[in-house]
Design an enzyme around this catalytic site. Structure first.
Site, mmCIF file in Angstrom:
data_model
loop_
_atom_site.group_PDB
_atom_site.id
_atom_site.type_symbol
_atom_site.label_atom_id
_atom_site.label_comp_id
_atom_site.label_asym_id
_atom_site.label_seq_id
_atom_site.Cartn_x
_atom_site.Cartn_y
_atom_site.Cartn_z
ATOM 1 N N ASP A 112 16.136 11.824 -8.849
ATOM 2 C CA ASP A 112 17.321 12.642 -8.595
ATOM 3 C C ASP A 112 17.025 14.078 -9.014
ATOM 4 O O ASP A 112 16.228 14.328 -9.920
ATOM 5 C CB ASP A 112 18.536 12.089 -9.340
ATOM 6 C CG ASP A 112 18.357 12.103 -10.844
ATOM 7 O OD1 ASP A 112 18.939 12.977 -11.500
ATOM 8 O OD2 ASP A 112 17.623 11.242 -11.369
ATOM 9 N N HIS B 292 0.812 -1.216 0.000
ATOM 10 C CA HIS B 292 0.000 0.000 0.000
ATOM 11 C C HIS B 292 0.848 1.268 0.000
ATOM 12 O O HIS B 292 0.309 2.375 0.035
ATOM 13 C CB HIS B 292 -0.918 -0.037 1.236
ATOM 14 C CG HIS B 292 -2.101 0.863 1.165
ATOM 15 N ND1 HIS B 292 -2.325 1.867 2.078
ATOM 16 C CD2 HIS B 292 -3.132 0.923 0.289
ATOM 17 C CE1 HIS B 292 -3.444 2.499 1.781
ATOM 18 N NE2 HIS B 292 -3.959 1.945 0.701
ATOM 19 N N LYS C 122 2.996 4.412 -1.262
ATOM 20 C CA LYS C 122 2.926 5.271 -2.449
ATOM 21 C C LYS C 122 4.126 6.212 -2.410
ATOM 22 O O LYS C 122 4.117 7.220 -1.702
ATOM 23 C CB LYS C 122 1.635 6.103 -2.464
ATOM 24 C CG LYS C 122 0.330 5.270 -2.420
ATOM 25 C CD LYS C 122 -0.275 5.305 -1.075
ATOM 26 C CE LYS C 122 -1.676 4.771 -0.965
ATOM 27 N NZ LYS C 122 -2.089 3.646 -1.707
ATOM 28 N N LYS D 68 -4.129 10.381 4.690
ATOM 29 C CA LYS D 68 -3.620 9.625 5.830
ATOM 30 C C LYS D 68 -2.629 10.526 6.558
ATOM 31 O O LYS D 68 -1.417 10.438 6.359
ATOM 32 C CB LYS D 68 -2.911 8.339 5.396
ATOM 33 C CG LYS D 68 -3.805 7.343 4.623
ATOM 34 C CD LYS D 68 -3.673 7.510 3.154
ATOM 35 C CE LYS D 68 -4.302 6.400 2.341
ATOM 36 N NZ LYS D 68 -5.642 6.000 2.646
ATOM 37 N N ASP E 98 -0.866 20.017 17.507
ATOM 38 C CA ASP E 98 -0.467 21.302 18.108
ATOM 39 C C ASP E 98 0.186 22.266 17.127
ATOM 40 O O ASP E 98 0.928 23.167 17.528
ATOM 41 C CB ASP E 98 0.486 21.065 19.286
ATOM 42 C CG ASP E 98 -0.170 20.333 20.443
ATOM 43 O OD1 ASP E 98 -1.413 20.289 20.481
ATOM 44 O OD2 ASP E 98 0.560 19.803 21.299
ATOM 45 N N HIS F 107 -9.237 10.443 1.168
ATOM 46 C CA HIS F 107 -8.256 9.368 1.028
ATOM 47 C C HIS F 107 -6.973 9.704 1.784
ATOM 48 O O HIS F 107 -5.995 8.973 1.732
ATOM 49 C CB HIS F 107 -7.958 9.143 -0.461
ATOM 50 C CG HIS F 107 -7.220 7.879 -0.763
ATOM 51 N ND1 HIS F 107 -5.890 7.855 -1.108
ATOM 52 C CD2 HIS F 107 -7.631 6.585 -0.765
ATOM 53 C CE1 HIS F 107 -5.507 6.605 -1.325
ATOM 54 N NE2 HIS F 107 -6.541 5.811 -1.120
#
Length: 521
Positions: A52, A45, A47, A379, A384, A377
């Site tokens: 360079d 999973h 990604k 994550k 703070d 989607h």
């Protein structure tokens, strides 16, 4: 998911581009049943993109990108999150909406909301190392290929390219640079998916690995989330595709195995602050429903687990309020709120009239009411305004356990922009990033305040009413209060009048339908 893996490999066949398809496999020492489970249910999973880049003085350096964005259909979007207006332009060849089955002509696309980041500096080389370890494991010869004396794994190694700087020589900002960052890369992965883990368990602890049955496990993403939550002092802002965990403290199904600590750690942090008579707020943004058919068994089961997670958190918060005698002054939603994203577009003159025969289908109702969720989607987590985590890991057992889906994430902060250094709310790039995420919805500078928590909830409720109304009006803000009712005692119930999702159906708090738990937690 329309990832086009096989199509990509065929496209680059006989070219200089090396394409290695990498199925998720379990170790040889696992049982046949376990091996089939891993192959069928779990996935790689991560990604990442690693390239360079110019480092000056005719030298090159490594930079990396990671987060939630997949390279597949339906991911391109803008902050407007258009439903219909771009169907004949930007999204004419990029339509994606797995909610519907059958004819989707004239249906809204599924808008996409995601988080991704660029890493420049030594941490980018850690992302490269992760790729190399995974490539070497996947490219390892099997079967008759093992008989070859040597084999070409096709992996480029930067130490063989003198123009590319190594990690030790990678340019870094000075410690006194106010815009400098400290970055660390985390993973959820096990020794069945990477080459290079220690051979002996006694060496695993030196690399912060966990010893499982016939496997070594890197659970550092889970550890990073837990440590960041425990260190939080003012607020937490989360965007995630799933929010399921801490099942051992649910009121039912405690042995289901969704054991990650993240939900209960947030609830315990809030309870700690309540007992100390200090303000704290948590804002959690999730999809209106998991991608796919909201009436289907897998989706309903996920929503059911999500409801159990919410219920557990609100009950802990209410108990803390009762302990200090504040249950009449404050409600659990003064500290914790769940949101989703949605959009609605007013019809234009070109909008086709609805076929009466199809009017009561999900497609027909969506076309008529001109609304759809914006799929979250992302994550990521901001703590703070001084610490941020962005990666590929969902907040569920699949992503956090380390032996299921393989994941990667980064955690970062700016040393010159912390509460300890500023003695007030930091306003560095993490603050700016959060404000940019909130910009299209609202504007508040003190997320931990009671005023902010209540005002954001009020705006979210108003946006939900506009989204769910029979009157079709253009939506300005996309942040919706998640459509459940939370009473003053923390009981989470269906929102009266909105027990199912508008147009597409499916119980909002889910249903306990028979399906394998490992697929849904």
């Amino acid at each position: 998911m329309q990832t086009h893996d096989e199509e990509t490999r065929r496209f680059f066949k006989n070219s200089s581009v090396q394409v290695l398809l990498c199925p998720r496999v379990a170790g040889k020492r696992h049982s046949w049943v376990k091996q089939r489970e891993v192959e069928v249910i779990y996935t790689h999973h991560q990604k990442t993109v690693i390239v360079d880049a110019d480092a000056g003085n005719n030298r090159r350096k490594i930079i990396a990108f990671l987060g939630g964005l997949d390279m597949c259909d339906g991911r391109y979007d803008s902050p407007r999150h258009s439903l219909f207006a771009t169907l004949q332009t930007f999204h004419s060849d990029d339509y994606h909406n797995p909610t519907y089955t059958g004819n989707v002509t004239g249906c809204p696309r599924e808008p996409w909301h995601d988080l991704h980041c660029k890493i420049d500096g030594p941490a980018a080389y850690d992302v490269l190392t992760n790729f190399e370890e995974r490539w070497l494991k996947a490219a390892k010869p099997h079967g008759i290929k093992k008989l070859k004396i040597s084999y070409d794994d096709a992996l480029l190694r930067i130490e063989r390219m003198p123009e590319i700087l190594g990690m030790a020589d990678a340019p870094c900002v000075r410690d006194d640079d106010p815009e400098g960052w400290h970055v660390q890369v985390f993973r959820s992965i096990d020794s069945n998916s990477v080459k290079g883990f220690p051979k002996y368990p006694r060496d695993a602890t030196k690399r912060n690995l966990v010893c499982g049955k016939n496997v070594l496990i890197d659970m550092s993403i889970h550890t990073a989330y837990v440590k960041a939550i425990r260190a939080a002092q003012h607020f937490i802002y989360i965007e995630n595709q799933y929010f399921i965990g801490s099942s051992y403290n649910w009121n039912q199904y405690r042995d289901v195995g969704a054991n990650n600590l993240i939900p209960i750690e947030i609830a315990l942090k809030i309870a700690e602050k309540i007992r100390a008579h200090q303000r704290f707020a948590a804002y959690i943004v999730i999809p209106m429903w998991p991608e796919g058919n909201p009436t289907g068994a897998p989706t309903q089961r996920i929503l059911f687990w999500q409801h159990k997670t919410m219920q557990m958190m609100y009950e802990l918060i209410y108990k803390a309020l009762v302990e200090v005698g504040l249950e009449d002054a404050y409600s659990p939603q003064d500290y914790l709120n769940f949101y989703c994203l949605g959009n609605r577009e007013a019809p234009d003159a070109s909008a086709p009239s609805e076929n009466q025969a199809a009017a009561n289908t999900p497609q027909g109702l969506s076309r008529k009411n001109r609304r759809f969720m914006i799929y979250v989607h992302s994550k990521g987590m901001i703590v703070d305004d001084e610490y941020v985590i962005i990666g590929s890991a969902n907040i569920n057992q699949r992503s956090m356990e380390g032996t299921r889906d393989t994941e990667i994430a980064m955690g970062a902060y700016q040393p010159h922009h912390t509460w300890a250094r500023k003695l007030s709310g930091p306003q560095g790039q993490i603050y700016g990033y959060r404000m940019s995420l909130w910009a299209e919805h609202l504007f508040f500078t003190r997320p931990e305040s009671l005023e902010c928590a209540r005002r954001v909830r009020s705006l979210g409720e108003a946006n939900w009413e506009q989204f769910a109304s029979n009157e079709v009006t253009e939506m300005r803000g996309h942040l919706l209060k998640y459509p459940v009712e939370v009473d003053r005692k923390g009981k989470v119930k269906p929102l009266p009048g909105y027990e199912t999702f508008p147009d597409v159906g499916g119980n909002i708090i889910g249903s306990f339908l028979a399906i394998q738990e490992n697929l849904t937690i």
